[in-house]
Write a protein that holds these residues in place. Structure first.
Motif, PDB file in Angstrom:
ATOM      1  N   GLU A 186       0.832  -1.198   0.000  1.00 12.71           N
ATOM      2  CA  GLU A 186       0.000   0.000   0.000  1.00 12.71           C
ATOM      3  C   GLU A 186       0.871   1.253   0.000  1.00 12.71           C
ATOM      4  OE1 GLU A 186      -3.114   2.446   2.869  1.00 12.71           O
ATOM      5  OE2 GLU A 186      -2.652   0.335   3.296  1.00 12.71           O
ATOM      6  N   ILE A 187       0.526   2.213  -0.846  1.00 17.20           N
ATOM      7  CA  ILE A 187       1.240   3.489  -0.915  1.00 17.20           C
ATOM      8  C   ILE A 187       0.634   4.425   0.126  1.00 17.20           C
ATOM      9  CG2 ILE A 187       1.828   5.475  -2.360  1.00 17.20           C
ATOM     10  CD1 ILE A 187       1.604   3.613  -4.784  1.00 17.20           C
ATOM     11  N   VAL A 188       1.406   4.708   1.164  1.00 14.58           N
ATOM     12  CA  VAL A 188       0.947   5.619   2.216  1.00 14.58           C
ATOM     13  C   VAL A 188       1.092   7.057   1.733  1.00 14.58           C
ATOM     14  CG1 VAL A 188       1.264   6.360   4.609  1.00 14.58           C
ATOM     15  CG2 VAL A 188       1.585   3.949   3.983  1.00 14.58           C
ATOM     16  N   ASP A 189       2.199   7.342   1.070  1.00 19.59           N
ATOM     17  CA  ASP A 189       2.452   8.688   0.534  1.00 19.59           C
ATOM     18  C   ASP A 189       3.519   8.562  -0.537  1.00 19.59           C
ATOM     19  OD1 ASP A 189       2.292  11.376   0.111  1.00 19.59           O
ATOM     20  OD2 ASP A 189       2.951  11.981   2.109  1.00 19.59           O
ATOM     21  N   CYS A 190       3.625   9.574  -1.359  1.00 15.89           N
ATOM     22  CA  CYS A 190       4.665   9.576  -2.390  1.00 15.89           C
ATOM     23  C   CYS A 190       4.998  11.012  -2.772  1.00 15.89           C
ATOM     24  CB  CYS A 190       4.231   8.781  -3.617  1.00 15.89           C
ATOM     25  SG  CYS A 190       2.918   9.535  -4.587  1.00 15.89           S
ATOM     26  N   VAL A 191       6.223  11.208  -3.292  1.00 20.34           N
ATOM     27  CA  VAL A 191       6.676  12.527  -3.717  1.00 20.34           C
ATOM     28  C   VAL A 191       7.270  12.409  -5.122  1.00 20.34           C
ATOM     29  CG1 VAL A 191       8.244  14.445  -3.297  1.00 20.34           C
ATOM     30  CG2 VAL A 191       7.175  13.266  -1.366  1.00 20.34           C
ATOM     31  N   PRO A 192       6.615  12.935  -6.161  1.00 19.98           N
ATOM     32  CA  PRO A 192       7.217  12.946  -7.503  1.00 19.98           C
ATOM     33  C   PRO A 192       8.404  13.914  -7.540  1.00 19.98           C
ATOM     34  CG  PRO A 192       4.836  13.329  -7.581  1.00 19.98           C
ATOM     35  CD  PRO A 192       5.267  13.481  -6.158  1.00 19.98           C
TER      36      PRO A 192
ATOM     37  N   GLN B  43       2.346  16.347 -11.263  1.00 20.49           N
ATOM     38  CA  GLN B  43       2.133  16.931  -9.940  1.00 20.49           C
ATOM     39  C   GLN B  43       0.943  16.286  -9.249  1.00 20.49           C
ATOM     40  OE1 GLN B  43       1.659  21.331  -7.774  1.00 20.49           O
ATOM     41  NE2 GLN B  43       1.439  21.169  -9.984  1.00 20.49           N
ATOM     42  N   HIS B  44      -0.004  15.825 -10.036  1.00 26.05           N
ATOM     43  CA  HIS B  44      -1.241  15.276  -9.492  1.00 26.05           C
ATOM     44  C   HIS B  44      -1.064  13.859  -8.942  1.00 26.05           C
ATOM     45  CE1 HIS B  44      -5.548  13.701 -10.205  1.00 26.05           C
ATOM     46  NE2 HIS B  44      -5.585  14.476  -9.146  1.00 26.05           N
ATOM     47  N   ILE B  45       0.048  13.195  -9.261  1.00 27.61           N
ATOM     48  CA  ILE B  45       0.230  11.790  -8.869  1.00 27.61           C
ATOM     49  C   ILE B  45       0.079  11.610  -7.364  1.00 27.61           C
ATOM     50  CG2 ILE B  45       1.969   9.963  -8.643  1.00 27.61           C
ATOM     51  CD1 ILE B  45       2.946  10.642 -11.420  1.00 27.61           C
ATOM     52  N   ARG B  46       0.684  12.517  -6.595  1.00 25.28           N
ATOM     53  CA  ARG B  46       0.658  12.360  -5.142  1.00 25.28           C
ATOM     54  C   ARG B  46      -0.770  12.367  -4.608  1.00 25.28           C
ATOM     55  NH1 ARG B  46       4.309  15.935  -0.831  1.00 25.28           N
ATOM     56  NH2 ARG B  46       4.030  14.508   0.951  1.00 25.28           N
ATOM     57  N   GLU B  47      -1.620  13.165  -5.216  1.00 27.04           N
ATOM     58  CA  GLU B  47      -2.997  13.303  -4.735  1.00 27.04           C
ATOM     59  C   GLU B  47      -3.834  12.073  -5.056  1.00 27.04           C
ATOM     60  OE1 GLU B  47      -6.140  16.073  -3.207  1.00 27.04           O
ATOM     61  OE2 GLU B  47      -3.953  16.132  -3.177  1.00 27.04           O
ATOM     62  N   VAL B  48      -3.637  11.495  -6.234  1.00 23.64           N
ATOM     63  CA  VAL B  48      -4.558  10.463  -6.706  1.00 23.64           C
ATOM     64  C   VAL B  48      -4.137   9.057  -6.307  1.00 23.64           C
ATOM     65  CG1 VAL B  48      -3.498   9.958  -8.958  1.00 23.64           C
ATOM     66  CG2 VAL B  48      -5.981   9.884  -8.720  1.00 23.64           C
ATOM     67  N   ILE B  49      -2.870   8.860  -5.950  1.00 29.28           N
ATOM     68  CA  ILE B  49      -2.384   7.501  -5.767  1.00 29.28           C
ATOM     69  C   ILE B  49      -2.249   7.095  -4.302  1.00 29.28           C
ATOM     70  CG2 ILE B  49       0.140   7.700  -5.635  1.00 29.28           C
ATOM     71  CD1 ILE B  49      -1.919   5.498  -8.066  1.00 29.28           C
ATOM     72  N   LYS B  50      -2.452   8.021  -3.362  1.00 33.34           N
ATOM     73  CA  LYS B  50      -2.374   7.659  -1.943  1.00 33.34           C
ATOM     74  C   LYS B  50      -3.403   6.579  -1.611  1.00 33.34           C
ATOM     75  CE  LYS B  50      -0.661  12.021   0.038  1.00 33.34           C
ATOM     76  NZ  LYS B  50      -0.981  13.135   0.970  1.00 33.34           N
ATOM     77  N   GLY B  51      -2.961   5.555  -0.875  1.00 38.13           N
ATOM     78  CA  GLY B  51      -3.846   4.477  -0.481  1.00 38.13           C
ATOM     79  C   GLY B  51      -3.979   3.370  -1.495  1.00 38.13           C
ATOM     80  N   ALA B  52      -3.411   3.565  -2.692  1.00 37.21           N
ATOM     81  CA  ALA B  52      -3.496   2.541  -3.731  1.00 37.21           C
ATOM     82  C   ALA B  52      -2.376   1.524  -3.562  1.00 37.21           C
ATOM     83  CB  ALA B  52      -3.416   3.186  -5.114  1.00 37.21           C
ATOM     84  N   CYS B  53      -2.474   0.436  -4.280  1.00 36.36           N
ATOM     85  CA  CYS B  53      -1.402  -0.554  -4.291  1.00 36.36           C
ATOM     86  C   CYS B  53      -0.312  -0.115  -5.264  1.00 36.36           C
ATOM     87  CB  CYS B  53      -1.940  -1.923  -4.696  1.00 36.36           C
ATOM     88  SG  CYS B  53      -3.048  -2.653  -3.480  1.00 36.36           S
ATOM     89  N   PHE B  54       0.875  -0.649  -5.026  1.00 38.08           N
ATOM     90  CA  PHE B  54       2.018  -0.252  -5.846  1.00 38.08           C
ATOM     91  C   PHE B  54       1.753  -0.508  -7.323  1.00 38.08           C
ATOM     92  CE2 PHE B  54       6.051  -1.190  -7.952  1.00 38.08           C
ATOM     93  CZ  PHE B  54       6.767  -0.029  -7.680  1.00 38.08           C
TER      94      PHE B  54
END
Length: 578
Positions: free
Chosen positions: A220-226, A548-559
Motif C-alpha cells: 500500500e502506498i501511504v504517501d509519495c513525492v514525484p 504533480q497530481h500523482i501524489r494526490e490520486v495515488i495515496k492508499g493505492a497498491c504499488f
C-alpha cells in the motif's frame, strides 16, 4: 474594458489595475502585490469564477528596452487563469526592488500553483511566502544562481569548464539522498514501520528520467513525492538566444513523440507578432500533418500503456503501425521523429507528388487495426481488471490540478482546443470529441483509441478539401525569398542575407497561442522587444501538471496500481522538464 470580467473586477475592486494591450487575444492587467490574494480568491470562487490556473511564471524585466505604458518592474510574475465560459485573463504583478522580490503564495487558492511557484523560485529566485515546500524543482538542490535571469549565462562557453571532482561528486550524490522527514513523512506510526522506496529515476515504467519517493506499508502506498528535473535542458533559455526562425527545431524536442505538433503553437504565436496571413493550403497541410503525428503519438502510448500492464505483444503491433505513419511523415518532410517542418508563414515545402495515395492507403488500413486493438486488448478481461476504477479522479479535481487533454476528457468533460478555440482552420472540420465516464485508467486508455478514429476522419477531410495555391506566405519579413528570385534581384538578395545572418526583427509586443497537443494543451507565450530573438519564451506543457497530481490520486493505492496510473498519463519527461 470591453471584457466582461474586467468590468466585474472594476466594479468589485475599483481602479486597481492597469490594462495592457497585446496580441494575445485575452485581457492582460497589472495589479499591485497587496491586491493579489483578494483578486485571486474572487476570481476563484466569485460569481464569475475561473476554472483553472493554466500557467504561472515570471519575466526578468531589467533589460527590456521597450516598456512604454507598462508599470515599472524589475521582475514580473504572471498568472494565466482559464475559463471555459468566457475569455481567459492574465494577471501580472510587478516587483520593483530586486532586493525585495516576494509574493504571497496562492497554493491555498489553486492547488497546482505548488510546482509553478517552486519553478519560479528556482528559475528567478522569487520567494512565495506561505508556500508549503519552497525548494528547487528543475535544478539540483546544490545549484548556484537562477538560470532564467537575464544576467545568467546561456551558453557553456560563457562559464568555467565543468569539472567533477570526487568531492563534488560526493556532495551531489548526498544532495539526492531522500530524507523522509524533510518531506513530511513519518518513519513509523502506531508501531508500524514504513518502507521507503526509490521508484526511478531509471526505471522502465517511469517513462524517462523521473523519480518517485514512495512511503509503503506492504504494497500500500501511504504517501509519495514525484521528483522531476533530471531531463531539464533549458528550452526556454535557449528561446531567448536563438532567432525566431532558428528556434523552430528546438520546439520539436519539447514532446519528442509529437513531431510537427510541437512546432504549431510556437509558429502561430510568432505569426501573430508578425501579423501574417496564412494561405488556406498551408493551414490544411498543417492540420493533416498534425493529425498524423497525433496518431503516431497515441500508438506509442497504447503500446507502452499495455506493456506496463503486462501485455507484451501489443507494443510490436503498435510500432508496426507507427512505421506506416513515419513513412508518410518522412516522404513529405524528409525526416521522421523531428521534422521541424512547419515554418513561420507556412510549411517548408509543398506536398510531393503522390502524397494523397500514401495517406489514403494509411487511413484505409488503420480503422481495422484500431478495431482489433479495442477487441483484443481493451476488451481483455485482465486489462479491465487492472484498469477499471483504478486511479480515479473527477472533473473538479482535474481542473484544480490543471489537467487537460485526454486525461481531462476521460472524466466526462468535453473540452478540446481544436473544437472550442479553433486554430489553423480546425473550425472547418467535422469531428467529435470522445469523452469517458469514470476518469479511471481504463478510460484514459480507450479515449486515445477513439481519438485516433477522429484523427483519421480529419485527415480524410484534408485530402478531399486540399485547396490549390501557395504553401507559404509571401511576407518578406518571415519567409526568405526563393533562390531563383534572389539570384536576379538585389532587394531579394539583401533580404535573404539579413534574414539568414541576422534574423527577422518584429515590433515590440506580446503574443500567445494554445493548441490541443497529443497530451493536452500546449502553449507558447512570446515577448518581442524589437529584436531578432524572443525576449521571453514561456512554454506551458500538459505533462507538467499531470505528474504533480500523482501524489494526490495515488495515496492508499497498491504499488501495481501506481504503475497502471503512470502508464495511463501519457507523458514524456522532455515535455515536463523542458
Amino acid at each position: 474594458m470591453n471584457s466582461k470580467i474586467l468590468k466585474v473586477i472594476y466594479k468589485k475592486f475599483g481602479d486597481c489595475f492597469i490594462y495592457q494591450k497585446t496580441l494575445m487575444n485575452i485581457p492582460v492587467i497589472w495589479i499591485n502585490r497587496n491586491m493579489l490574494l483578494n483578486i485571486m480568491k474572487f476570481l476563484r470562487k466569485g460569481k464569475y469564477s475561473f476554472d483553472m490556473l493554466f500557467d504561472l511564471h515570471a519575466i526578468d524585466e531589467r533589460f527590456r528596452n521597450n516598456r512604454d505604458g507598462l508599470p515599472k518592474s524589475a521582475f514580473t510574475v504572471f498568472y494565466h487563469i482559464l475559463s471555459f465560459n468566457y475569455n481567459d485573463l492574465m494577471i501580472k504583478v510587478s516587483l520593483l526592488d530586486e532586493s525585495d522580490i516576494w509574493l504571497p503564495s496562492i497554493t491555498n487558492i489553486w492547488k497546482n500553483a505548488n510546482w509553478y511557484e517552486r519553478e519560479v523560485f528556482d528559475m528567478f529566485g522569487i520567494n512565495f511566502k506561505g508556500h508549503p515546500d519552497l525548494r528547487r524543482i528543475l535544478m539540483p538542490f546544490t545549484w548556484k544562481g537562477h538560470p532564467l535571469r537575464k544576467d545568467y549565462y546561456s551558453r557553456a562557453t560563457e562559464c568555467d569548464p565543468f569539472n567533477m571532482t570526487n568531492e563534488k561528486q560526493y556532495i551531489e550524490q548526498e544532495a539526492l539522498r531522500f530524507y523522509p522527514e524533510k518531506w513530511g513523512m513519518k518513519l513509523e506510526n502506531n508501531n508500524q514501520d514504513y518502507m521507503f522506496l526509490n521508484f526511478g529515476p531509471n526505471h522502465p515504467s517511469a517513462h524517462g528520467a523521473f523519480r518517485i519517493f514512495l512511503q509503503l506499508y506492504g504494497e500500500e502506498i501511504v504517501d509519495c513525492v514525484p521528483d522531476i528535473g533530471y531531463h531539464h535542458r533549458g528550452a526556454e533559455k535557449i528561446g531567448e538566444r536563438q532567432t525566431w526562425h532558428s528556434y523552430i527545431p528546438y520546439t520539436d524536442r519539447i514532446d519528442y513523440t509529437g513531431g510537427v505538433i510541437n512546432n504549431l503553437p510556437y509558429i502561430l504565436a510568432v505569426e501573430k507578432l508578425a501579423n501574417i496571413e496564412i494561405p488556406e493550403r498551408a493551414k490544411i497541410i498543417r492540420v493533416m500533418m498534425s493529425e498524423i503525428s497525433r496518431i503516431n503519438s497515441h500508438l506509442l502510448f497504447l503500446g507502452t500503456y499495455l506493456q506496463d500492464l503486462g501485455a507484451m505483444t501489443p507494443v510490436f503491433f503498435t510500432f508496426t503501425d507507427r512505421q506506416k505513419a513515419y513513412e508518410i511523415i518522412e516522404s513529405i518532410t524528409g525526416s521522421r521523429m523531428h521534422p521541424a517542418w512547419f515554418r513561420i508563414g507556412g510549411v517548408a515545402q509543398d506536398l510531393p507528388k503522390g502524397w494523397d495515395r500514401l495517406i489514403k492507403s494509411f487511413i484505409k488500413y488503420m480503422p481495422k487495426r484500431l478495431n482489433e486493438y479495442k477487441l483484443a486488448m481493451m476488451d481483455n478481461a485482465i486489462i479491465k481488471k487492472r484498469t477499471r476504477f483504478i486511479a480515479i479522479y473527477n472533473t473538479k479535481e482535474a481542473l484544480e490540478w490543471g489537467i487537460t487533454g485526454p486525461n481531462l476528457r476521460s472524466t466526462g468533460f468535453s473540452f478540446d482546443v481544436r473544437k472550442h478555440r479553433p486554430y489553423s482552420g480546425y473550425e472547418n472540420f467535422d469531428f467529435e470529441i470522445p469523452i469517458g465516464n469514470n476518469g479511471d485508467v481504463y478510460d484514459r486508455g480507450i479515449i486515445r483509441i477513439e481519438e485516433m478514429y477522429q484523427s483519421l476522419i480529419i485527415i480524410e477531410q484534408c485530402i478531399k478539401n486540399m485547396p490549390e495555391g501557395n504553401y507559404k506566405s509571401d511576407n518578406l519579413f518571415t519567409i526568405p525569398p526563393l533562390r531563383k528570385k534572389m539570384m536576379y534581384n538585389i532587394e531579394d538578395l539583401i533580404n535573404h542575407f539579413l534574414q539568414v545572418s541576422w534574423g527577422t526583427i518584429f515590433k515590440p509586443n506580446e503574443s500567445f497561442q494554445m493548441i490541443e497537443a497529443t497530451k493536452g494543451i500546449n502553449s507558447y507565450y512570446l515577448i518581442s522587444d524589437g529584436n531578432n530573438t524572443s525576449y521571453r519564451t514561456r512554454i506551458r506543457t500538459p505533462s507538467y501538471p499531470n505528474l504533480q497530481h500523482i501524489r494526490e490520486v495515488i495515496k492508499g493505492a497498491c504499488f501495481q496500481d501506481m504503475i497502471a496510473h503512470i502508464a495511463s498519463i501519457d507523458f514524456v519527461m522532455s515535455d515536463v522538464d523542458r
